[in-house]
Write a protein that holds these residues in place. Sequence first.
Motif, PDB file in Angstrom:
ATOM      1  N   LEU A   1      29.177  15.352   8.616  1.00  0.00           N
ATOM      2  CA  LEU A   1      29.362  15.568  10.052  1.00  0.00           C
ATOM      3  C   LEU A   1      29.198  17.040  10.408  1.00  0.00           C
ATOM      4  CD1 LEU A   1      30.234  14.582  12.894  1.00  0.00           C
ATOM      5  CD2 LEU A   1      32.605  14.968  12.150  1.00  0.00           C
ATOM      6  N   LEU A   2      29.805  17.907   9.604  1.00  0.00           N
ATOM      7  CA  LEU A   2      29.683  19.341   9.880  1.00  0.00           C
ATOM      8  C   LEU A   2      28.235  19.794   9.767  1.00  0.00           C
ATOM      9  CD1 LEU A   2      32.791  20.785   8.005  1.00  0.00           C
ATOM     10  CD2 LEU A   2      32.456  20.605  10.476  1.00  0.00           C
ATOM     11  N   ALA A   3      27.521  19.238   8.809  1.00  0.00           N
ATOM     12  CA  ALA A   3      26.129  19.632   8.657  1.00  0.00           C
ATOM     13  C   ALA A   3      25.309  19.224   9.876  1.00  0.00           C
ATOM     14  CB  ALA A   3      25.549  19.009   7.386  1.00  0.00           C
ATOM     15  N   ARG A   4      25.542  18.033  10.381  1.00  0.00           N
ATOM     16  CA  ARG A   4      24.820  17.594  11.579  1.00  0.00           C
ATOM     17  C   ARG A   4      25.183  18.461  12.782  1.00  0.00           C
ATOM     18  NH1 ARG A   4      26.600  12.453   9.368  1.00  0.00           N
ATOM     19  NH2 ARG A   4      24.858  11.442   8.293  1.00  0.00           N
ATOM     20  N   LEU A   5      26.499  18.768  12.872  1.00  0.00           N
ATOM     21  CA  LEU A   5      26.923  19.603  13.998  1.00  0.00           C
ATOM     22  C   LEU A   5      26.369  21.016  13.866  1.00  0.00           C
ATOM     23  CD1 LEU A   5      30.624  18.430  14.433  1.00  0.00           C
ATOM     24  CD2 LEU A   5      28.664  17.851  15.869  1.00  0.00           C
TER      25      LEU A   5
END
Length: 915
Positions: A809-813
């Motif tokens: 999720l952090l990578a996508r964000l």
Amino acid sequence: MTGQARTPGGRRAPGPAPWVRTRLRAAPLAALLGVALAFVAVLLAAALPRAVDRGADQALRSFLHDRGPSQTSLTATATSRHGTMTPAELDSVLGTLRSRTGDALRLDPSGPVHGARALRGRALANPELPRPETVDPLLNLVHLPQAAEHTTMVAGRRPAATAPDAPVEVALARSTAATLNVSLGTVLDTRPNIFGTARAVVVGLYDATDTDGVYWTDLPCLTKACLSATPALPPQQFWQAGALIAAESLDRLAPWGETAEYFWRLPVDTGSLRADRLPSAAKETAAFVAGPTASGLTSAVGRSDLRISSRLPDLFEQARARERAAAPLAAIGPAGVAGVAAVVLCLAAALGGDRREAELRLLLARGGSRTSIVRRLLAEGAVTVLPGSALACWLALLLVPGPRMAASLLAASAVALLSLLAFPVRAFVLLSPPRGPGPRRRLVAELLVLAATAAAVFEVRRRGVAPAGAGLDPLLVAAPLLLALSGALLLSRLQPAVVGLVARAAGRGSGVVGFLGLTRAARGTGNRARPSVLPLIALLLAVTTGGFGATVLGTVEGARLQAARQAVGGDGQISAPDGQSLPPELVRAAAALPGVRTSVPVWTRGDGSVTGAGPAGSVQVTVVVADPAAYAELARTVGRGRFDQAVLAAAPGAPLPALVSRDLARAAAGSGSAPLHLRIAGGDVAIRAAAVVDGTPVLPGDGSGVVVLPAGPTATAAVPLSARPNRWFATGSTDPARLAELVRTGAPAAQAPHYLVRTSAEVVAELGSDPLQRSAGQLFWASLAAAAGFALLAVLLTLVRAAPERAALLARLRTMGLRPRQGVALILAEALPQALAAAFGGALVAAAAVVLLGPAVDLSSMVGSAVPTGLGLAPWPVLSQALGLAALVAGVVLAEAAISGRRQITTELRAGDNR
């Protein structure tokens, strides 16, 4: 055909890969973590019973050692009224007695003591002997067969046989001879008794080689002369001494003391006693004292007057009662650790099941049965869990030595079995067909837990703790854990809703990080999409047991200090000898000592009388004269005799106001408003009862018959001696060494040794020196550390399980412009609400446990003195546990956030990623 199948080309087709080896190679880190978790849990489980055993053994041995060899020996006696005995017969009886002691009672290595003595001493008539108060000194004769091994002759020789009409030869201790002013060759004449007169001649002087040893116990005045007092009133002091005689002079003992007593003392080796074998030791001792062993000994030695006595049966019962009384409180900490550890093992199994659910369902879809899958999981776990558990158990037995192994092996086996079965059972449940709505089953289970908690609390409040002597109270131990479990279940219901409301409030702002993190915290992560209740249970168990136990220990310390203050009369006390007063310089110097907060000089006497107190006429009272303000502060600090100092304001010409005890107030109730007359030290003063008090700090006990007068001109005019205080009390941190040194230098040299100096610090140290209390406290703090460690592990497991999804999720964000700091803030917003809610929810549950269960807890066994039953709610012990655990959890979350924040976007964003 056996063996592997062959391909059309003649080559052997590869067979199925070995399950266990393949799985271990596929996930080595998970296997290592499982081994480490099982290792730590089994290590603690195996070490705990041995640590408890060591604490109980040390407490038992210390308790018996403090009683001294006199009370921890088996003593047999006989008298010459039923026949005289020879030295050989004395030795024969000793051998018989020693042969009847069993394995449960080992004799002290110092060895038994036996011999004969005159039953009474003879008064010496020599005029040159010292007589402190005109009373003749007494001399007793003793024969000790082993005296040569414990004495050294410094002058003369050892006694020998003499003719019947010649003086009996005796040997005296050198210090005794110096005290009585006798020397070698002195002939001691006696006053006549029913056998006439007798004489003794001093032929030798000796020194005891082990004056403080066990050998000389119950042999008074043989190593030095004793200053004794007559029983008549007023008592008069006189010297008493013992002398050694030869074995050939045994027939001289009965004429000297009217009767000869033969004795055999067998000291028991208290260092070899064990708490778990105390019942068998008590049984053997009872048989030796007044049972079949005693009857057999009487027949074996051929003396019907043989009497065997010992204090050991009573001491054993007291020791067992002490252990049983402390057991419920000492078990709370280990029970909390056991609960948290069990929850963590179940949490690890649950997280492992979530991680491998897709794999297990695929195996089931490809034809595998639940039984075969569970069997493979058991084999997988056995390869990792069992060797680690065996190593942990062996290490615990090595690091914590002890005589018993059964309890440790049983506890280690139980934990190892839970570690082994937790994941296969979870997998079996996951692969089971649906059995109806899950929320309904969960609701029923939670209602059952709440009902069990309510029943446990109600029963503890109704009947109290198990009575003294009943041993461990499972209900008291289980009630805090049930309260924590119920609190966790309620919190798991409330937390999503509360965090959801906070998330909606955060969504109204301009930022999205807080809203997103709080929304994920309320929704949960993983396959179930709801927060797991197991980390909540682990945290609440740790905080609740820690807060409840810390409250118990804090209350014990406060109660111990209060008991010490009531025993001393404050934090410091100096008492002059009877009939003497304290020098004014000493009082002023004591008041100026560092740490003294309130100085209270007091004059007190116990021979006062009050007339006019009802029909009883004169009532005997103890009179206390002190400054009202200082005395009021002292009474408030000690907790006895509190009053408002304004009631002691004296009016000119009116009766002197006084504080009176309840019994005196009831006796004076019939006299109406007429003043009472107090006679003390030759003075007569009219007093009126200004207030009723429950005692005085000056005197321990129930405080009956007490009159407290305000110091001042009126009291001094009526009782002049009251102007010269004979006792001094203080509040504050009084240093015992400085106070004792002050008395040595400030009191008159001749009287200084007779001054009584006490401090509450010394009494607190004495009360807290019991190994039973120390071991209970150490066990609790060790349990608290272990529980906190397991609770942190529960948080860490939850974070690690959600880490891949969160990292993706952090990578996508990050591709959408999320900065690294915002990523850390997102992780904190997601992870901290549950941890902080659990910590402070645990504080509330711990406070509720104290309020609900505290009134039933008796702390007397932990304090070391009788104290009122009940726990008081103190906020700091509970908050300290919650704040400490919250800080540790926050640190773990921050560390995990920092690690997650450093992951590369390319590592997480992969084609086909379904996280």
